[in-house]
Design a protein around this motif. Structure first.
Motif, PDB file in Angstrom:
ATOM      1  N   ALA A   6      78.447  21.890  49.086  1.00 38.86           N
ATOM      2  CA  ALA A   6      77.605  23.084  49.069  1.00 38.86           C
ATOM      3  C   ALA A   6      77.202  23.378  50.502  1.00 38.86           C
ATOM      4  O   ALA A   6      76.676  22.506  51.198  1.00 38.86           O
ATOM      5  CB  ALA A   6      76.367  22.880  48.198  1.00 38.86           C
ATOM      6  N   VAL A   7      77.494  24.591  50.961  1.00 37.60           N
ATOM      7  CA  VAL A   7      77.158  25.001  52.322  1.00 37.60           C
ATOM      8  C   VAL A   7      75.739  25.535  52.327  1.00 37.60           C
ATOM      9  O   VAL A   7      75.428  26.510  51.639  1.00 37.60           O
ATOM     10  CB  VAL A   7      78.140  26.069  52.832  1.00 37.60           C
ATOM     11  CG1 VAL A   7      77.728  26.528  54.229  1.00 37.60           C
ATOM     12  CG2 VAL A   7      79.560  25.525  52.840  1.00 37.60           C
ATOM     13  N   LEU A   8      74.882  24.891  53.080  1.00 37.32           N
ATOM     14  CA  LEU A   8      73.473  25.267  53.156  1.00 37.32           C
ATOM     15  C   LEU A   8      73.262  26.033  54.461  1.00 37.32           C
ATOM     16  O   LEU A   8      73.152  25.451  55.529  1.00 37.32           O
ATOM     17  CB  LEU A   8      72.611  23.998  53.134  1.00 37.32           C
ATOM     18  CG  LEU A   8      71.170  24.106  52.632  1.00 37.32           C
ATOM     19  CD1 LEU A   8      71.132  24.621  51.205  1.00 37.32           C
ATOM     20  CD2 LEU A   8      70.484  22.753  52.717  1.00 37.32           C
ATOM     21  N   ILE A  77      76.759  20.747  53.434  1.00 35.84           N
ATOM     22  CA  ILE A  77      77.142  21.057  54.808  1.00 35.84           C
ATOM     23  C   ILE A  77      76.081  21.997  55.358  1.00 35.84           C
ATOM     24  O   ILE A  77      75.958  23.139  54.902  1.00 35.84           O
ATOM     25  CB  ILE A  77      78.537  21.696  54.884  1.00 35.84           C
ATOM     26  CG1 ILE A  77      79.585  20.754  54.288  1.00 35.84           C
ATOM     27  CG2 ILE A  77      78.884  22.048  56.327  1.00 35.84           C
ATOM     28  CD1 ILE A  77      80.987  21.344  54.230  1.00 35.84           C
ATOM     29  N   ILE A  78      75.300  21.525  56.302  1.00 38.71           N
ATOM     30  CA  ILE A  78      74.118  22.251  56.759  1.00 38.71           C
ATOM     31  C   ILE A  78      74.426  22.993  58.049  1.00 38.71           C
ATOM     32  O   ILE A  78      74.772  22.378  59.063  1.00 38.71           O
ATOM     33  CB  ILE A  78      72.933  21.291  56.953  1.00 38.71           C
ATOM     34  CG1 ILE A  78      72.652  20.542  55.637  1.00 38.71           C
ATOM     35  CG2 ILE A  78      71.696  22.052  57.417  1.00 38.71           C
ATOM     36  CD1 ILE A  78      71.596  19.457  55.754  1.00 38.71           C
ATOM     37  N   LEU A 105      76.645  20.150  61.641  1.00 40.39           N
ATOM     38  CA  LEU A 105      77.251  20.372  62.949  1.00 40.39           C
ATOM     39  C   LEU A 105      76.510  21.499  63.666  1.00 40.39           C
ATOM     40  O   LEU A 105      77.110  22.360  64.296  1.00 40.39           O
ATOM     41  CB  LEU A 105      78.745  20.694  62.821  1.00 40.39           C
ATOM     42  CG  LEU A 105      79.598  19.558  62.243  1.00 40.39           C
ATOM     43  CD1 LEU A 105      79.815  19.763  60.751  1.00 40.39           C
ATOM     44  CD2 LEU A 105      80.938  19.459  62.938  1.00 40.39           C
ATOM     45  N   MET A 106      75.205  21.489  63.546  1.00 43.15           N
ATOM     46  CA  MET A 106      74.374  22.537  64.128  1.00 43.15           C
ATOM     47  C   MET A 106      74.326  22.425  65.646  1.00 43.15           C
ATOM     48  O   MET A 106      74.506  21.353  66.209  1.00 43.15           O
ATOM     49  CB  MET A 106      72.951  22.439  63.560  1.00 43.15           C
ATOM     50  CG  MET A 106      72.857  22.780  62.083  1.00 43.15           C
ATOM     51  SD  MET A 106      71.260  22.315  61.354  1.00 43.15           S
ATOM     52  CE  MET A 106      70.108  23.138  62.458  1.00 43.15           C
ATOM     53  N   LYS A 114      64.456  16.382  61.010  1.00 44.46           N
ATOM     54  CA  LYS A 114      64.088  17.173  59.819  1.00 44.46           C
ATOM     55  C   LYS A 114      64.941  16.775  58.625  1.00 44.46           C
ATOM     56  O   LYS A 114      64.433  16.637  57.501  1.00 44.46           O
ATOM     57  CB  LYS A 114      64.234  18.667  60.125  1.00 44.46           C
ATOM     58  CG  LYS A 114      63.323  19.190  61.227  1.00 44.46           C
ATOM     59  CD  LYS A 114      63.520  20.685  61.437  1.00 44.46           C
ATOM     60  CE  LYS A 114      62.647  21.209  62.573  1.00 44.46           C
ATOM     61  NZ  LYS A 114      63.127  20.768  63.893  1.00 44.46           N
ATOM     62  N   ILE A 115      66.226  16.587  58.850  1.00 47.79           N
ATOM     63  CA  ILE A 115      67.131  16.201  57.765  1.00 47.79           C
ATOM     64  C   ILE A 115      66.772  14.817  57.226  1.00 47.79           C
ATOM     65  O   ILE A 115      66.864  14.562  56.015  1.00 47.79           O
ATOM     66  CB  ILE A 115      68.591  16.255  58.257  1.00 47.79           C
ATOM     67  CG1 ILE A 115      69.005  17.712  58.484  1.00 47.79           C
ATOM     68  CG2 ILE A 115      69.539  15.573  57.274  1.00 47.79           C
ATOM     69  CD1 ILE A 115      70.333  17.885  59.191  1.00 47.79           C
TER      70      ILE A 115
END
Length: 318
Positions: A6-8, A77-78, A105-106, A114-115
């Motif tokens: 799920a892409v967040l 996937i954030i 991969l921000m 935070k994560i």
């Protein structure tokens, strides 16, 4: 094996990763909090995808708000912006359990802490992406570069790759995302921060495409000054980037001159659309880290202020 992702944060990069994984046979859901993005894609039935501005076509995807999502993915996937991550995670907290992984991969730094409030370190896979993507508008994305262009680095927060991580790497390879697995957590993340602290800031302030920036006679001097400061900060903090200073310089030259010369960095896209940038999490992070060791990374601090001035100028001059 089919993985469920799920892409967040389904902006430019979230759409690119999710669509490529979906096209390679994986199950992918998309989640976002931007009303117009969700409503536009829902109405269209998918997202319009181009590559280098050509062959625009509709790709079918499903997208929803966090509150309306009922799937149970193996991994999230954030890909949100740094300043919106806290709110995104809070709105999505009901979706998480202790068996799921977070893959992020921000750009910038500050997201891992935070994560970790929702995912244990052994369930976090972080990394960097050297892939250009542009969100033209809601429901309309442009993949920059030929298929297979760009690379990503993945690294476990524990620096101990497990079976799940190796499966992710395998699937990302199949999706032509160019993954490389490392075991140097902070060094991996800082390598991209250093790259962005040069290319994103300088191109964006002066509204230059990457190729236009690297063709300037002064670019070599600017790159070296910023790299030298950043590497001194890393030395003080005991962090070893993946590249040597010379390798980092060459990587910047190669990427801007040969890979994405026609690309505007994401920070430019934010400024041009009158959105706040992530400069505080990039140049600002390097400056703040240096301060902890009584070092003044003044070039990075100065650039941070200039980018904020560029944000202001874009608003008041319209």
């Amino acid at each position: 094996m089919i993985m469920h992702y799920a892409v967040l944060g389904s902006g430019a990069m979230g759409l690119r990763f999710g669509i490529l994984l979906q096209q390679s046979g994986q199950k992918v859901d998309f989640i976002d909090t931007w009303d117009r993005q969700v409503s536009t894609i829902t109405k269209q039935g998918g997202v319009y995808v181009s590559r280098d501005g050509e062959n625009r076509h509709l790709v079918l995807i499903n997208i929803t708000f966090p509150e309306n999502y009922h799937g149970h993915p193996d991994a999230f996937i954030i890909f949100t912006k740094q300043m919106g991550l806290k709110a995104m995670l809070k709105r999505s907290a009901q979706l998480f359990d202790d068996q799921q992984y977070a893959i992020t991969l921000m750009n910038g730094m500050g997201h891992i802490e935070k994560i970790n409030k929702y995912f244990k370190a052994e369930k976090v896979i972080a990394g960097t992406a050297m892939i250009g993507t542009v969100l033209n508008d809601a429901g309309d994305v442009d993949f920059i570069g030929k298929k297979g262009t760009g690379t990503i680095h993945l690294v476990n927060e524990t620096e101990k790759p497990d079976k799940f991580t190796k499966q992710v790497v395998s699937e990302f390879k199949k999706a032509q995302l160019g993954p490389k697995l490392t075991t140097n957590f902070l060094g991996t993340l800082l390598t991209k921060v250093i790259y962005n602290s040069v290319v994103n800031t300088l191109c964006s302030m002066y509204k230059l495409k990457e190729g236009e920036f690297i063709s300037a006679s002064v670019s070599t001097k600017l790159i070296n000054r910023l790299i030298n400061e950043a590497y001194h900060v890393c030395d003080l903090a005991g962090i070893e980037p993946l590249n040597s200073k010379e390798e980092e310089f060459n990587a910047i030259v190669h990427a801007t001159r040969d890979v994405t010369p026609l690309h505007y960095p994401s920070m430019y896209q934010d400024i041009s659309k009158q959105r706040p940038t992530e400069v505080d999490y990039i140049n600002g992070y390097l400056y703040d880290l240096g301060k902890k060791y009584h070092y003044n990374a003044q070039a990075h601090d100065f650039l941070r202020d200039l980018v904020h001035l560029a944000e202001h100028a874009e608003i008041v001059t319209q």
